[in-house]
Write a protein that holds these residues in place. Structure first.
Motif, PDB file in Angstrom:
ATOM      1  N   MET A   1      -4.640   4.103 -10.517  1.00 45.64           N
ATOM      2  CA  MET A   1      -4.153   3.987  -9.149  1.00 45.64           C
ATOM      3  C   MET A   1      -5.216   4.443  -8.157  1.00 45.64           C
ATOM      4  SD  MET A   1      -1.471   2.935  -7.588  1.00 45.64           S
ATOM      5  CE  MET A   1      -0.196   3.044  -8.836  1.00 45.64           C
TER       6      MET A   1
ATOM      7  N   SER B   1      -8.048  -2.213 -13.381  1.00 40.54           N
ATOM      8  CA  SER B   1      -8.292  -0.859 -12.880  1.00 40.54           C
ATOM      9  C   SER B   1      -8.544   0.140 -13.999  1.00 40.54           C
ATOM     10  CB  SER B   1      -7.091  -0.392 -12.042  1.00 40.54           C
ATOM     11  OG  SER B   1      -6.843  -1.285 -10.980  1.00 40.54           O
TER      12      SER B   1
ATOM     13  N   ASN C   1      -6.936   2.086  -5.352  1.00 39.01           N
ATOM     14  CA  ASN C   1      -6.873   2.412  -3.923  1.00 39.01           C
ATOM     15  C   ASN C   1      -8.267   2.531  -3.318  1.00 39.01           C
ATOM     16  OD1 ASN C   1      -4.074   2.413  -3.725  1.00 39.01           O
ATOM     17  ND2 ASN C   1      -3.903   4.569  -4.289  1.00 39.01           N
TER      18      ASN C   1
ATOM     19  N   GLN D   1      -9.648  -0.958  -2.933  1.00 37.53           N
ATOM     20  CA  GLN D   1      -9.012  -1.658  -1.808  1.00 37.53           C
ATOM     21  C   GLN D   1      -9.532  -1.142  -0.473  1.00 37.53           C
ATOM     22  OE1 GLN D   1      -7.836  -4.295  -3.791  1.00 37.53           O
ATOM     23  NE2 GLN D   1      -6.634  -4.432  -1.934  1.00 37.53           N
ATOM     24  N   LYS D   2      -9.770   0.163  -0.393  1.00 32.89           N
ATOM     25  CA  LYS D   2     -10.301   0.745   0.838  1.00 32.89           C
ATOM     26  C   LYS D   2     -11.702   0.212   1.117  1.00 32.89           C
ATOM     27  CE  LYS D   2     -11.430   5.145   3.075  1.00 32.89           C
ATOM     28  NZ  LYS D   2     -11.490   6.617   2.922  1.00 32.89           N
TER      29      LYS D   2
ATOM     30  N   ASP E   1       0.828  -1.202   0.000  1.00 30.10           N
ATOM     31  CA  ASP E   1       0.000   0.000   0.000  1.00 30.10           C
ATOM     32  C   ASP E   1       0.862   1.251   0.000  1.00 30.10           C
ATOM     33  OD1 ASP E   1      -2.245  -1.499  -0.012  1.00 30.10           O
ATOM     34  OD2 ASP E   1      -2.634  -1.341   2.148  1.00 30.10           O
TER      35      ASP E   1
ATOM     36  N   THR F   1       0.989   4.144  -3.277  1.00 28.15           N
ATOM     37  CA  THR F   1       0.520   5.503  -3.066  1.00 28.15           C
ATOM     38  C   THR F   1       1.634   6.509  -3.261  1.00 28.15           C
ATOM     39  OG1 THR F   1       0.905   5.218  -0.691  1.00 28.15           O
ATOM     40  CG2 THR F   1      -1.324   4.855  -1.493  1.00 28.15           C
TER      41      THR F   1
END
Length: 222
Positions: A147, A127, A151, A154-155, A8, A12
């Protein structure tokens, strides 16, 4: 295998720190000089040039063959880019299985504009699905969006997993509490307080104590 936390942190970071593997699903020979092959070579070259110009770190360009999964596992990239001339369903299936335990953003650049294949790819976990148009200036915005989408996904998955875990813990506690109420003729509050006191005395979480109670009950036959 790198931990999820480290992964992670990596994904980021700025583009310069991203370790990218490009998977080329079209196997070509130097003898293939016909128009389609030349166009594919030019497309692949444009993609790599665009990635380098945008400051991304291409750690490898690999074919989409039977050794692809092994290579990805060894390389441990932060992002996977699939360069596909047309339908790459087999490659996608292997990629999704490979990234199930170690999620990574997957970006697919292709000439296949089929809405069906696009929907299937996005459902599989891609994605970003980009059809044609590999101008260098487009690549960084596309990867930035991919990206961000990855993210966010995934959150959401993490939040859903946490919610399910909390619900399961609550069910375990409720079952153990019901067991105490039935066996010792306690009120709901009395059973809860008894469990809470025992958990504190044994330095256990309430859910862990509850699970032990249920395990013992199962061993004793209910």
């Amino acid at each position: 295998m790198r931990s999820k936390a480290n992964n992670d942190d990596a994904i980021t970071s700025a583009g310069l720190s991203l370790r990218i593997v490009v998977v080329n699903t079209v196997i070509q020979s130097e003898d293939e000089l016909h128009e389609d092959s030349q166009a594919q070579l030019a497309r692949s070259r444009a993609l790599r040039i665009g990635l380098l110009q945008a400051g991304y770190n291409i750690i490898a360009v690999i074919p989409g063959d039977i050794y692809m999964s092994e290579r990805i596992t060894q390389l441990q990239p932060d992002m996977i880019i699939i360069d596909a001339e047309s339908d790459s369903r087999d490659v996608l299936e292997h990629m999704v299985m490979l990234t199930r335990d170690a999620p990574r953003p997957i970006v697919l650049f292709t000439e296949d504009g089929s809405q069906t294949n696009m929907a299937a790819a996005m459902e599989a976990g891609v994605s970003a699905y980009v059809v044609a148009g590999l101008q260098s200036e487009r690549i960084k915005p596309v990867l930035d969006v991919a990206m961000a989408r990855f993210n966010a996904d995934q959150k959401l998955r993490s939040e859903l997993s946490d919610t399910k875990a909390k619900l399961q813990e609550r069910k375990t506690i409720e079952r153990a509490k019901g067991l105490l109420m039935e066996r010792h003729h306690l009120s709901e509050n009395e059973a809860y307080q008894k469990m809470r006191k025992q958990a504190m005395e044994k330095n256990l979480k309430l859910v862990d104590l509850a699970q032990r109670m249920l395990d013992v009950a199962d061993l004793l036959g209910g």
